[in-house]
Design a protein around this motif. Structure first.
Motif, PDB file in Angstrom:
ATOM      1  N   VAL A 108       0.839  -1.195   0.000  1.00 44.62           N
ATOM      2  CA  VAL A 108       0.000   0.000   0.000  1.00 44.62           C
ATOM      3  C   VAL A 108       0.877   1.250   0.000  1.00 44.62           C
ATOM      4  CG1 VAL A 108      -1.693   1.339   1.317  1.00 44.62           C
ATOM      5  CG2 VAL A 108      -1.958  -1.144   1.101  1.00 44.62           C
ATOM      6  N   ARG A 109       1.896   1.269   0.845  1.00 42.52           N
ATOM      7  CA  ARG A 109       2.804   2.422   0.884  1.00 42.52           C
ATOM      8  C   ARG A 109       3.435   2.672  -0.481  1.00 42.52           C
ATOM      9  NH1 ARG A 109       7.502   3.948   0.303  1.00 42.52           N
ATOM     10  NH2 ARG A 109       8.170   1.832  -0.225  1.00 42.52           N
ATOM     11  N   SER A 110       3.890   1.607  -1.127  1.00 42.92           N
ATOM     12  CA  SER A 110       4.560   1.772  -2.418  1.00 42.92           C
ATOM     13  C   SER A 110       3.595   2.265  -3.486  1.00 42.92           C
ATOM     14  CB  SER A 110       5.205   0.455  -2.853  1.00 42.92           C
ATOM     15  OG  SER A 110       4.227  -0.539  -3.126  1.00 42.92           O
ATOM     16  N   GLU A 111       2.333   1.816  -3.434  1.00 44.58           N
ATOM     17  CA  GLU A 111       1.341   2.267  -4.406  1.00 44.58           C
ATOM     18  C   GLU A 111       1.007   3.741  -4.210  1.00 44.58           C
ATOM     19  OE1 GLU A 111      -0.632   0.033  -7.019  1.00 44.58           O
ATOM     20  OE2 GLU A 111       1.530  -0.239  -6.747  1.00 44.58           O
ATOM     21  N   VAL A 112       0.897   4.171  -2.958  1.00 46.82           N
ATOM     22  CA  VAL A 112       0.641   5.586  -2.673  1.00 46.82           C
ATOM     23  C   VAL A 112       1.840   6.425  -3.102  1.00 46.82           C
ATOM     24  CG1 VAL A 112       0.235   7.281  -0.846  1.00 46.82           C
ATOM     25  CG2 VAL A 112      -0.967   5.085  -0.793  1.00 46.82           C
ATOM     26  N   ALA A 113       3.038   5.935  -2.852  1.00 43.58           N
ATOM     27  CA  ALA A 113       4.253   6.675  -3.202  1.00 43.58           C
ATOM     28  C   ALA A 113       4.373   6.905  -4.700  1.00 43.58           C
ATOM     29  CB  ALA A 113       5.484   5.927  -2.681  1.00 43.58           C
ATOM     30  N   ARG A 114       3.971   5.938  -5.496  1.00 43.08           N
ATOM     31  CA  ARG A 114       4.090   6.089  -6.952  1.00 43.08           C
ATOM     32  C   ARG A 114       2.873   6.767  -7.564  1.00 43.08           C
ATOM     33  NH1 ARG A 114       4.060   0.883 -10.627  1.00 43.08           N
ATOM     34  NH2 ARG A 114       3.442   2.465 -12.128  1.00 43.08           N
ATOM     35  N   GLY A 115       1.805   7.005  -6.773  1.00 40.97           N
ATOM     36  CA  GLY A 115       0.630   7.714  -7.271  1.00 40.97           C
ATOM     37  C   GLY A 115      -0.442   6.822  -7.844  1.00 40.97           C
ATOM     38  N   ARG A 116      -0.260   5.509  -7.772  1.00 42.93           N
ATOM     39  CA  ARG A 116      -1.241   4.592  -8.338  1.00 42.93           C
ATOM     40  C   ARG A 116      -2.381   4.285  -7.359  1.00 42.93           C
ATOM     41  NH1 ARG A 116       1.220  -0.395 -11.592  1.00 42.93           N
ATOM     42  NH2 ARG A 116       1.683  -1.146  -9.482  1.00 42.93           N
ATOM     43  N   MET A 117      -2.230   4.724  -6.128  1.00 40.66           N
ATOM     44  CA  MET A 117      -3.302   4.626  -5.141  1.00 40.66           C
ATOM     45  C   MET A 117      -3.360   5.938  -4.366  1.00 40.66           C
ATOM     46  SD  MET A 117      -3.794   2.023  -1.871  1.00 40.66           S
ATOM     47  CE  MET A 117      -3.984   0.557  -2.890  1.00 40.66           C
TER      48      MET A 117
END
Length: 434
Positions: free
Chosen positions: A32-41
């Motif tokens: 989840v953290r990685s998805e938020v960091a890249r803007g996909r979540m």
């Protein structure tokens, strides 16, 4: 000071909001953290929305649905809007947008935020125009002031019409239905009369600073979304989408979370193309679409035409569906319209989530199947998306003496003699005894 979930994710922090999303989506917190960091979540969670239960919107999360509420000059007040909010949350809306354009906008919005455990969105342009005598007197400063005011109140995400530019207006002039976005049409008229560029586009960096301060997620509005099948996927729509992709990257450079809004009215055979084009131009930022409606001839039933398109869009990768009620194109929806719209779009999103094989999504369906085969009517009602409606239809269809009997091994469709599941039980019992 930057307090956004994206900023914190890029610092390597797993926030409590990310942990909540991970649990609800059955994902690893680090993912989840990685998805938020890249803007996909995105996790739409204004720091001033105190009673919010965080939820995630993105390609690798279950498709969510939004319910629009809000008063107008002609109808509804605070009491009615809170009834709609309660109805929306009760029947499963993941977010709610307050699109009020009438009286007491600030009071109604604050009441909605204070009562809501789900994220609240707005369209600040509506209030900015409502507060001035002539829409042509609008200014970038006025819009930014309203945005900051709403951000202080706790609004979690905002639709901003910053992608429509002067160069786009001529592209929409040959359309069958012109510019159907309320905010988009007002902005186009302002640019035309003043012969100036879109003031929100011009002041975009200031907008991003406000978002950083309160963690407001931007929902980059599709001012040129098609309002009919004839206008779908045209040059105006796609030209604006390209600008939204550029604005998305600029927001990410400032660690501001972004969703991209999409159509509208789209024929079934163009839905996959629209989703893939958005992913290409907007770097897989969460896609949030209205409907899309797949035919133009069903006023009074557009919650169905929208849900058909929504199911396909969600299957192809749309992250959130904006519901359509039976009143679409006809009038301001009441609480019952909200209920019907939500259920239709919950069906659409859930169907797509099953097809995309998200963890645990089909468990409820499997439990319903078991309850049906065992004639456990109470379990069926509890598992239904709309338990009250399911119970009501069951009771209304049975003879009066059986109306409150939930032990029968048949319904009024087949009766005891022709119930296939009852017969199947008899076949199975006979086979076991042989």
């Amino acid at each position: 000071m930057n307090v956004t979930q994206m900023y914190r994710a890029r610092q390597g922090e797993i926030t409590p909001a990310m942990e909540t999303v991970a649990r609800s989506e059955q994902l690893e917190p680090e993912f989840v953290r990685s998805e938020v960091a890249r803007g996909r979540m995105v996790i739409t969670a204004n720091i001033n929305h105190k009673n919010l239960i965080p939820m995630g919107i993105g390609l690798n999360a279950r498709c969510k649905i939004n319910a629009n509420i809000g008063n107008s000059k002609l109808s509804s007040g605070c009491k009615e809007e809170l009834e709609k909010l309660d109805m929306a949350i009760r029947y499963g809306a993941d977010t709610v947008m307050d699109l009020s354009t009438g009286e007491d906008i600030n009071t109604i919005r604050q009441a909605i935020i204070d009562h809501s455990t789900v994220p609240i969105g707005t369209v600040p342009m509506y209030q900015a125009v409502e507060e001035i005598e002539d829409p042509l007197d609008l200014s970038g400063r006025k819009i930014l002031d309203v945005i900051e005011q709403q951000a202080r109140q706790g609004v979690d995400y905002m639709t901003v019409h910053c992608g429509i530019l002067r160069q786009h207006i001529p592209m929409a002039m040959d359309r069958t239905t012109g510019i159907v976005s309320r905010g988009g049409s007002l902005m186009a008229q302002w640019m035309q009369r003043h012969e100036k560029e879109n003031p929100i586009y011009e002041h975009y960096d200031e907008l991003l600073e406000i978002c950083q301060k309160y963690d407001v997620t931007l929902s980059l509005g599709d001012s040129l979304r098609p309002g009919c099948l004839a206008d779908a996927s045209d040059k105006a729509q796609l030209s604006e989408l390209a600008i939204l992709g550029e604005l998305c990257k600029r927001a990410w450079e400032k660690d501001v979370q972004v969703m991209i809004e999409g159509p509208g009215h789209v024929p079934i055979d163009q839905i996959e193309y629209n989703v893939k084009k958005q992913m290409e131009l907007c770097h897989e930022a969460p896609f949030y679409v209205l409907g899309p409606l797949v035919t133009d001839i069903a006023p009074g039933y557009d919650h169905i035409t929208g849900a058909i398109g929504g199911a396909l869009a969600a299957y192809y990768g749309v992250s959130m569906l904006c519901y359509v009620t039976p009143k679409e194109h006809l009038g301001l929806p009441n609480a019952e319209d909200v209920r019907n719209g939500i259920i239709a779009f919950k069906i659409a999103a859930h169907s797509a989530n099953i097809a995309r094989r998200f963890p645990g999504v089909r468990d409820r369906d499997d439990e319903m199947s078991k309850a049906r085969f065992s004639f456990d009517w109470e379990k069926q009602f509890s598992l239904a998306l709309d338990p009250e409606r399911a119970r009501q239809y069951r009771m209304e269809s049975m003879p009066e003496e059986l109306r409150n009997d939930c032990t029968t091994h048949h319904c009024s469709m087949c009766g005891p003699k022709f119930c296939s599941m009852n017969i199947s039980h008899q076949i199975m019992d006979t086979a076991q005894n042989q």
